[in-house]
Design an enzyme around this catalytic site. Structure first.
Site, mmCIF file in Angstrom:
data_model
loop_
_atom_site.group_PDB
_atom_site.id
_atom_site.type_symbol
_atom_site.label_atom_id
_atom_site.label_comp_id
_atom_site.label_asym_id
_atom_site.label_seq_id
_atom_site.Cartn_x
_atom_site.Cartn_y
_atom_site.Cartn_z
ATOM 1 N N TYR A 32 109.658 183.383 33.091
ATOM 2 C CA TYR A 32 108.294 182.914 33.340
ATOM 3 C C TYR A 32 108.282 181.484 33.843
ATOM 4 C CZ TYR A 32 108.200 179.954 29.151
ATOM 5 O OH TYR A 32 108.440 178.956 28.235
ATOM 6 N N LYS A 146 114.620 180.105 31.767
ATOM 7 C CA LYS A 146 113.245 180.103 31.239
ATOM 8 C C LYS A 146 112.849 181.544 30.931
ATOM 9 C CE LYS A 146 108.944 177.468 31.845
ATOM 10 N NZ LYS A 146 108.919 176.928 30.491
ATOM 11 N N GLU A 178 116.427 169.214 22.921
ATOM 12 C CA GLU A 178 115.119 169.101 23.587
ATOM 13 C C GLU A 178 114.033 169.406 22.572
ATOM 14 O OE1 GLU A 178 114.582 172.063 26.697
ATOM 15 O OE2 GLU A 178 115.617 173.590 25.543
ATOM 16 N N LEU A 202 116.485 173.439 28.838
ATOM 17 C CA LEU A 202 115.835 173.812 30.097
ATOM 18 C C LEU A 202 115.735 172.537 30.938
ATOM 19 C CD1 LEU A 202 114.271 176.156 31.577
ATOM 20 C CD2 LEU A 202 112.215 174.927 30.885
#
Ligand code: PDD
Length: 284
Positions: A32, A146, A178, A202
């Site tokens: 996505y 993702k 993250e 990511l």
């Protein structure tokens, strides 16, 4: 009337044709993107679409459109739904087929769906900063994709929310990776640090924008990971994402970062970020 995109056409919600056999439901087997809309225009859309195709390729999925066609779909959704500030959500699943773990027959076509939604900028959090909670990073080892499979992220965000924190500061073996839906940056002695773009994070589009801004502003930045202990002692901390932009972090687990208010380098980057987007400057 809200328009959605599904099965190759723009349609209303009541007409959406979603199958129980969609592999997105069964396995989170899909990818996505979230693209921000400012002043009716998509922001860094090419980069997001390009990452969507990279994510799909990494999970051996072929999107049945070109990058140009996907861009057009995203633009059309923002336009038709008269979005001024908000985002476009796009997801692609491996298609609908009777449940088996292995890939379905090659005749099964991936399902592309998308919508656009009005969503104001989180200006209060951007101005004042947010508290975060440190949470162990228990996710898989392909966080560069993702993927729709977000249970590790969902559990981490919930853990943070339950103690009134806006985000989880994820750490793996003592190293900050993250956030549950953002990238993390620390500032120490005038240098900005962030985890390198490898399989453990990511590579955020906003992260890449910040890297570019640092270069333009001649702010030293190292793609070097920092530990959770070092995070507590940073002069400044901030997170980035499509929807959060550049958001200061004021505390971790209740311990203030720096003087407990957004720092000067964070403010400088926020200003430079806003300068690229006319509608932010216009206060729209
Ligand atoms: N999240 N890391 C993770 C795990 C994310 O889910 C996101 C984005 C980011 C930041 O990436 P970008 O700057 O490209 O938005 C980093 C989106 C916004 C979401 O899932 O809603």
């Amino acid at each position: 009337m809200t328009l959605y995109f599904m099965d190759g056409k723009f349609t209303e919600q009541g007409e959406l044709n979603i199958s129980i056999d969609d592999r997105g439901y069964y396995f989170g087997d899909g990818v996505y993107e979230v693209i921000k809309v400012y002043g009716g225009e998509l922001y860094t859309a090419e980069e997001h679409i390009s990452r969507l195709f990279q994510s799909a390729a990494k999970v051996k999925m072929t999107i049945p459109y070109s990058e140009g066609q996907m861009l057009e779909i995203a633009r059309e959704l923002a336009l038709c739904n008269t979005i001024s500030v908000g985002h476009v959500y796009i997801q692609v699943t491996r298609g609908a087929a009777p449940r088996t773990h292995q890939f379905p027959a090659s005749t099964v076509v991936p399902v592309v769906s998308a919508y656009a939604i009005q969503n104001p900028r989180p200006t209060s959090n951007i101005d004042n900063g947010v508290p975060v909670k440190s949470v162990e990073d228990i996710r898989w080892l392909r966080c560069d994709i993702k993927s729709l499979n977000l249970l590790g992220n969902v559990l981490a965000k919930q853990e943070a929310y339950e103690v009134n924190c806006a985000e989880a500061l994820l750490h793996r073996d003592g190293v900050v990776t993250e956030g549950s839906s953002s990238n993390m940056f620390g500032v120490k002695g005038g240098t900005i640090y962030t985890h390198p773009a490898n399989n453990l994070i990511l590579n955020g589009i906003t992260r890449q924008v910040v890297l570019g801004l640092c270069q333009e502003l001649a702010v030293p930045l190292k793609e070097t990971a920092f530990t959770i202990e070092e995070a507590f002692k940073m002069d400044e901390l901030f997170l980035t994402s499509t929807t959060s932009e550049i958001m200061p972090i004021t505390s971790i687990d209740g311990h203030s970062i720096g003087s407990g208010i957004p720092g000067t380098l964070t403010r400088k980057l926020q200003k430079a970020f806003a300068l690229q987007i006319p509608s932010i400057i216009a206060g729209e």
